[in-house]
Write a protein that holds these residues in place. Structure first.
Motif, PDB file in Angstrom:
ATOM      1  N   ARG A   1     -16.129   2.447  14.163  1.00 29.12           N
ATOM      2  CA  ARG A   1     -15.298   2.333  12.960  1.00 29.12           C
ATOM      3  C   ARG A   1     -13.841   2.129  13.358  1.00 29.12           C
ATOM      4  O   ARG A   1     -13.435   2.530  14.454  1.00 29.12           O
ATOM      5  CB  ARG A   1     -15.396   3.610  12.105  1.00 29.12           C
ATOM      6  N   PRO A   2     -13.028   1.556  12.461  1.00 27.05           N
ATOM      7  CA  PRO A   2     -11.596   1.425  12.764  1.00 27.05           C
ATOM      8  C   PRO A   2     -10.998   2.800  13.072  1.00 27.05           C
ATOM      9  O   PRO A   2     -11.282   3.779  12.370  1.00 27.05           O
ATOM     10  CB  PRO A   2     -11.012   0.842  11.476  1.00 27.05           C
ATOM     11  N   LEU A   3     -10.194   2.864  14.137  1.00 27.91           N
ATOM     12  CA  LEU A   3      -9.622   4.118  14.617  1.00 27.91           C
ATOM     13  C   LEU A   3      -8.107   4.080  14.520  1.00 27.91           C
ATOM     14  O   LEU A   3      -7.473   3.143  15.005  1.00 27.91           O
ATOM     15  CB  LEU A   3     -10.039   4.361  16.070  1.00 27.91           C
ATOM     16  N   LYS A   4      -7.548   5.104  13.892  1.00 24.01           N
ATOM     17  CA  LYS A   4      -6.108   5.350  13.926  1.00 24.01           C
ATOM     18  C   LYS A   4      -5.951   6.652  14.696  1.00 24.01           C
ATOM     19  O   LYS A   4      -6.546   7.671  14.328  1.00 24.01           O
ATOM     20  CB  LYS A   4      -5.533   5.481  12.524  1.00 24.01           C
TER      21      LYS A   4
ATOM     22  N   LYS B   1       2.881  11.902   1.759  1.00 20.38           N
ATOM     23  CA  LYS B   1       2.019  12.635   0.819  1.00 20.38           C
ATOM     24  C   LYS B   1       0.990  13.468   1.604  1.00 20.38           C
ATOM     25  O   LYS B   1       0.585  14.532   1.170  1.00 20.38           O
ATOM     26  CB  LYS B   1       1.304  11.676  -0.122  1.00 20.38           C
ATOM     27  N   LEU B   2       0.589  12.954   2.790  1.00 24.12           N
ATOM     28  CA  LEU B   2      -0.396  13.629   3.629  1.00 24.12           C
ATOM     29  C   LEU B   2       0.158  13.717   5.050  1.00 24.12           C
ATOM     30  O   LEU B   2       0.451  12.703   5.668  1.00 24.12           O
ATOM     31  CB  LEU B   2      -1.719  12.851   3.616  1.00 24.12           C
TER      32      LEU B   2
ATOM     33  N   ASP C   1       0.826   7.761   1.432  1.00 23.07           N
ATOM     34  CA  ASP C   1       1.674   7.732   2.627  1.00 23.07           C
ATOM     35  C   ASP C   1       1.169   8.823   3.575  1.00 23.07           C
ATOM     36  O   ASP C   1       1.151  10.004   3.223  1.00 23.07           O
ATOM     37  CB  ASP C   1       3.127   7.992   2.200  1.00 23.07           C
ATOM     38  N   VAL C   2       0.754   8.410   4.781  1.00 25.52           N
ATOM     39  CA  VAL C   2       0.144   9.312   5.754  1.00 25.52           C
ATOM     40  C   VAL C   2       0.985   9.348   7.024  1.00 25.52           C
ATOM     41  O   VAL C   2       1.436   8.305   7.500  1.00 25.52           O
ATOM     42  CB  VAL C   2      -1.286   8.830   6.127  1.00 25.52           C
TER      43      VAL C   2
ATOM     44  N   PHE D   1       1.620   5.399   8.078  1.00 30.24           N
ATOM     45  CA  PHE D   1       1.008   4.234   7.452  1.00 30.24           C
ATOM     46  C   PHE D   1       0.577   4.605   6.034  1.00 30.24           C
ATOM     47  O   PHE D   1       0.599   5.780   5.649  1.00 30.24           O
ATOM     48  CB  PHE D   1      -0.211   3.771   8.266  1.00 30.24           C
ATOM     49  N   PHE D   2       0.180   3.605   5.289  1.00 24.67           N
ATOM     50  CA  PHE D   2      -0.400   3.832   3.969  1.00 24.67           C
ATOM     51  C   PHE D   2      -1.898   3.604   4.046  1.00 24.67           C
ATOM     52  O   PHE D   2      -2.352   2.611   4.618  1.00 24.67           O
ATOM     53  CB  PHE D   2       0.207   2.885   2.920  1.00 24.67           C
TER      54      PHE D   2
END
Length: 164
Positions: free
Chosen positions: A47-50, A104-105, A77-78, A71-72
């Motif tokens: 899966r895509p990984l951040k 926000k997170l 907004d994370v 990033f969003f």
């Protein structure tokens, strides 16, 4: 809607119990102390990984993954970092920056202590998924799973992977 699997502090450890949940997510977010580039590569292949690097991560991981990710995800907004602290006890490196421009997170790892808290002063949600690796003082290996739907963070679940 985006299904997120949030983990931290793998310290080079990845097993089928973690990978089962990776396959159910839309994205995987790792809050540092990955341990080996092979762990990150295995997650990213599914899966895509951040991810961010942590204090135990070597130069190869540091070259691939930053200290902070902002990033969003949809309209949320994370901010992810490894050593971030938590509400009323943010780390000195980020204290001013988070007060000036709160996300926000806000997500951090490092402590190996699962914690989800609302910061009333900054109007943000803080998450620390605990540790899903086997190294450290934690007793239970944990991760978090949740969904982001436009501006909403919802369906938060604690995943216990068993004793370390």
């Amino acid at each position: 809607m985006t299904k997120i699997l949030l983990l931290s502090d793998t310290h080079g450890y990845l097993d089928d119990s973690i990978l089962k949940y990776v396959g159910q997510a839309d994205e995987v977010w790792h809050a540092g102390d990955i341990g080996t580039i092979e762990v990150a590569d295995k997650l990213a292949a599914i899966r895509p990984l951040k991810a961010v690097h942590g204090n135990i991560d070597n130069a190869m991981i540091q070259g691939e993954y930053p200290l902070d990710q902002r990033f969003f995800c949809e309209e949320v907004d994370v901010w992810i970092t490894h050593i971030g602290g938590y509400p009323n006890r943010y780390s000195p490196r980020i204290k001013q920056q988070i007060a000036k421009n709160p996300p926000k997170l806000f997500i951090s790892g490092h402590s190996h202590i699962l914690k989800v808290m609302w910061d009333k002063k900054l109007n943000l949600l803080h998450m620390n998924p605990g540790a899903c690796g086997k190294q450290g003082f934690h007793q239970m290996r944990t991760m978090l799973r949740f969904e982001i739907d436009k501006k909403e963070i919802q369906k938060l679940e604690v995943i216990e992977l068993g004793k370390r």
